[in-house]
Design a protein around this motif. Structure first.
Motif, PDB file in Angstrom:
ATOM      1  N   THR A 116      -0.295   5.972  -8.076  1.00  0.00           N
ATOM      2  CA  THR A 116       0.242   4.917  -8.205  1.00  0.00           C
ATOM      3  C   THR A 116      -0.005   4.699  -9.986  1.00  0.00           C
ATOM      4  OG1 THR A 116       0.547   4.028  -6.269  1.00  0.00           O
ATOM      5  CG2 THR A 116       0.539   2.091  -7.949  1.00  0.00           C
ATOM      6  N   ILE A 117       0.730   5.067 -10.744  1.00  0.00           N
ATOM      7  CA  ILE A 117       0.381   4.643 -12.441  1.00  0.00           C
ATOM      8  C   ILE A 117       1.390   3.610 -12.624  1.00  0.00           C
ATOM      9  CG2 ILE A 117       0.235   7.447 -12.190  1.00  0.00           C
ATOM     10  CD1 ILE A 117       2.849   7.945 -13.920  1.00  0.00           C
ATOM     11  N   SER A 118       1.393   3.135 -13.945  1.00  0.00           N
ATOM     12  CA  SER A 118       2.036   2.799 -14.846  1.00  0.00           C
ATOM     13  C   SER A 118       3.491   2.906 -14.980  1.00  0.00           C
ATOM     14  CB  SER A 118       1.790   1.814 -15.709  1.00  0.00           C
ATOM     15  OG  SER A 118       0.462   0.658 -15.340  1.00  0.00           O
ATOM     16  N   PHE A 119       4.942   2.452 -15.223  1.00  0.00           N
ATOM     17  CA  PHE A 119       5.678   2.824 -16.083  1.00  0.00           C
ATOM     18  C   PHE A 119       6.110   3.658 -17.067  1.00  0.00           C
ATOM     19  CE2 PHE A 119       7.985   0.482 -12.337  1.00  0.00           C
ATOM     20  CZ  PHE A 119       8.972   0.941 -12.093  1.00  0.00           C
ATOM     21  N   ILE A 168       3.082  16.553  -4.501  1.00  0.00           N
ATOM     22  CA  ILE A 168       2.815  15.382  -4.925  1.00  0.00           C
ATOM     23  C   ILE A 168       3.584  14.042  -5.214  1.00  0.00           C
ATOM     24  CG2 ILE A 168       2.452  14.641  -7.750  1.00  0.00           C
ATOM     25  CD1 ILE A 168       1.413  17.661  -7.830  1.00  0.00           C
ATOM     26  N   ASN A 169       3.238  13.405  -5.070  1.00  0.00           N
ATOM     27  CA  ASN A 169       3.923  11.670  -5.399  1.00  0.00           C
ATOM     28  C   ASN A 169       3.589  11.113  -6.243  1.00  0.00           C
ATOM     29  OD1 ASN A 169       4.644   9.105  -3.170  1.00  0.00           O
ATOM     30  ND2 ASN A 169       6.465  10.647  -4.550  1.00  0.00           N
ATOM     31  N   LEU A 170       4.396  10.315  -7.472  1.00  0.00           N
ATOM     32  CA  LEU A 170       3.567   9.861  -7.777  1.00  0.00           C
ATOM     33  C   LEU A 170       4.925   7.739  -7.801  1.00  0.00           C
ATOM     34  CD1 LEU A 170       4.001  11.329 -11.899  1.00  0.00           C
ATOM     35  CD2 LEU A 170       2.260  10.323 -10.500  1.00  0.00           C
ATOM     36  N   LEU A 171       3.838   7.109  -7.700  1.00  0.00           N
ATOM     37  CA  LEU A 171       4.546   5.582  -7.677  1.00  0.00           C
ATOM     38  C   LEU A 171       4.636   4.807  -8.968  1.00  0.00           C
ATOM     39  CD1 LEU A 171       3.254   5.033  -4.293  1.00  0.00           C
ATOM     40  CD2 LEU A 171       5.417   5.496  -4.833  1.00  0.00           C
ATOM     41  N   GLU A 172       5.528   4.873 -10.037  1.00  0.00           N
ATOM     42  CA  GLU A 172       5.181   3.821 -11.507  1.00  0.00           C
ATOM     43  C   GLU A 172       5.507   2.502 -10.433  1.00  0.00           C
ATOM     44  OE1 GLU A 172       6.758   6.974 -14.246  1.00  0.00           O
ATOM     45  OE2 GLU A 172       8.318   6.625 -13.295  1.00  0.00           O
ATOM     46  N   VAL A 173       5.065   1.892 -11.141  1.00  0.00           N
ATOM     47  CA  VAL A 173       4.580   0.122 -11.338  1.00  0.00           C
ATOM     48  C   VAL A 173       4.633  -0.319 -12.796  1.00  0.00           C
ATOM     49  CG1 VAL A 173       3.997   0.445  -9.051  1.00  0.00           C
ATOM     50  CG2 VAL A 173       2.299  -0.677 -10.832  1.00  0.00           C
ATOM     51  N   ASP A 174       5.161  -1.168 -13.004  1.00  0.00           N
ATOM     52  CA  ASP A 174       4.924  -1.933 -14.063  1.00  0.00           C
ATOM     53  C   ASP A 174       3.233  -2.531 -14.230  1.00  0.00           C
ATOM     54  OD1 ASP A 174       7.280  -2.286 -14.818  1.00  0.00           O
ATOM     55  OD2 ASP A 174       7.901  -4.335 -13.212  1.00  0.00           O
ATOM     56  N   GLN A 213      -5.671  -7.321 -16.618  1.00  0.00           N
ATOM     57  CA  GLN A 213      -6.298  -6.708 -17.350  1.00  0.00           C
ATOM     58  C   GLN A 213      -4.610  -5.895 -18.080  1.00  0.00           C
ATOM     59  OE1 GLN A 213      -7.246  -6.716 -14.304  1.00  0.00           O
ATOM     60  NE2 GLN A 213      -9.567  -6.789 -14.248  1.00  0.00           N
ATOM     61  N   TYR A 214      -3.763  -4.958 -17.408  1.00  0.00           N
ATOM     62  CA  TYR A 214      -3.111  -4.591 -18.135  1.00  0.00           C
ATOM     63  C   TYR A 214      -1.049  -5.760 -19.008  1.00  0.00           C
ATOM     64  CZ  TYR A 214      -5.572  -0.156 -17.516  1.00  0.00           C
ATOM     65  OH  TYR A 214      -6.275   1.139 -17.499  1.00  0.00           O
ATOM     66  N   ALA A 215      -1.508  -6.826 -18.787  1.00  0.00           N
ATOM     67  CA  ALA A 215      -0.874  -7.349 -18.491  1.00  0.00           C
ATOM     68  C   ALA A 215       0.044  -7.780 -19.701  1.00  0.00           C
ATOM     69  CB  ALA A 215      -0.379  -8.809 -17.799  1.00  0.00           C
ATOM     70  N   ASP A 216      -0.773  -8.302 -20.603  1.00  0.00           N
ATOM     71  CA  ASP A 216      -0.607  -8.198 -22.096  1.00  0.00           C
ATOM     72  C   ASP A 216      -0.598  -7.563 -22.404  1.00  0.00           C
ATOM     73  OD1 ASP A 216       0.077 -11.141 -21.672  1.00  0.00           O
ATOM     74  OD2 ASP A 216      -1.823 -11.365 -21.690  1.00  0.00           O
ATOM     75  N   LYS A 217      -1.042  -6.052 -21.972  1.00  0.00           N
ATOM     76  CA  LYS A 217      -1.885  -4.916 -23.094  1.00  0.00           C
ATOM     77  C   LYS A 217       0.720  -3.735 -23.236  1.00  0.00           C
ATOM     78  CE  LYS A 217      -6.492  -5.197 -22.462  1.00  0.00           C
ATOM     79  NZ  LYS A 217      -7.184  -3.808 -22.433  1.00  0.00           N
ATOM     80  N   ASP A 218       0.222  -3.435 -24.105  1.00  0.00           N
ATOM     81  CA  ASP A 218       0.935  -2.521 -24.624  1.00  0.00           C
ATOM     82  C   ASP A 218       0.658  -0.840 -24.388  1.00  0.00           C
ATOM     83  OD1 ASP A 218       2.555  -4.161 -27.389  1.00  0.00           O
ATOM     84  OD2 ASP A 218       3.050  -4.028 -25.499  1.00  0.00           O
TER      85      ASP A 218
END
Length: 129
Positions: free
Chosen positions: A72-75, A106-112, A124-129
């Protein structure tokens, strides 16, 4: 981020499973800029009856040595970056541990980014680019 789940047969040793985790982490550091110490993994070894796989799919023949890697990774990564990640993980597992390339799933799941909390009930990552 990422959160990586690795599932494999208990025919593989605990040491082997740990090495798979280390390889995945190191490749992710190189290919998708995962920060140092950002190593969150759940590694599970299963009895053969717990891994229900086809003999083949899309012309790929699988064995009992199959390794499932789900991250699971960020978009934000391009298709090209993801292709390079898949190739690098597979290549490292083949070269280092002698895994059959056909057995690297391998499978990637992308999340905000706001979907992560690393503790303290904070985003922690909500306000970071």
């Amino acid at each position: 981020m990422p959160l990586v789940r690795i599932d494999l047969s208990n025919k593989h040793s605990e040491s082997f499973a740990r090495q798979v985790g280390d390889i995945v982490y190191n490749v992710m550091r190189e290919q998708i800029n995962v920060p140092e110490d950002d190593k969150f993994q759940i590694i599970t070894r299963h009895d053969s009856m717990e891994l229900n796989i086809p003999k083949s799919y899309l012309g790929i023949e699988y064995s009992e040595g199959i390794i499932f890697i789900q991250a699971t990774i960020s978009f934000g990564r391009t298709v090209e970056v993801k292709k390079n990640l898949y190739k690098a993980i597979c290549g490292s597992l083949v070269q280092t541990l002698g895994v059959r390339p056909q057995d690297v799933f391998i499978n990637l799941l992308e999340v905000d980014k706001e979907n992560w909390s690393f503790g303290n009930g904070e985003m922690q990552y909500a306000d970071k680019d």
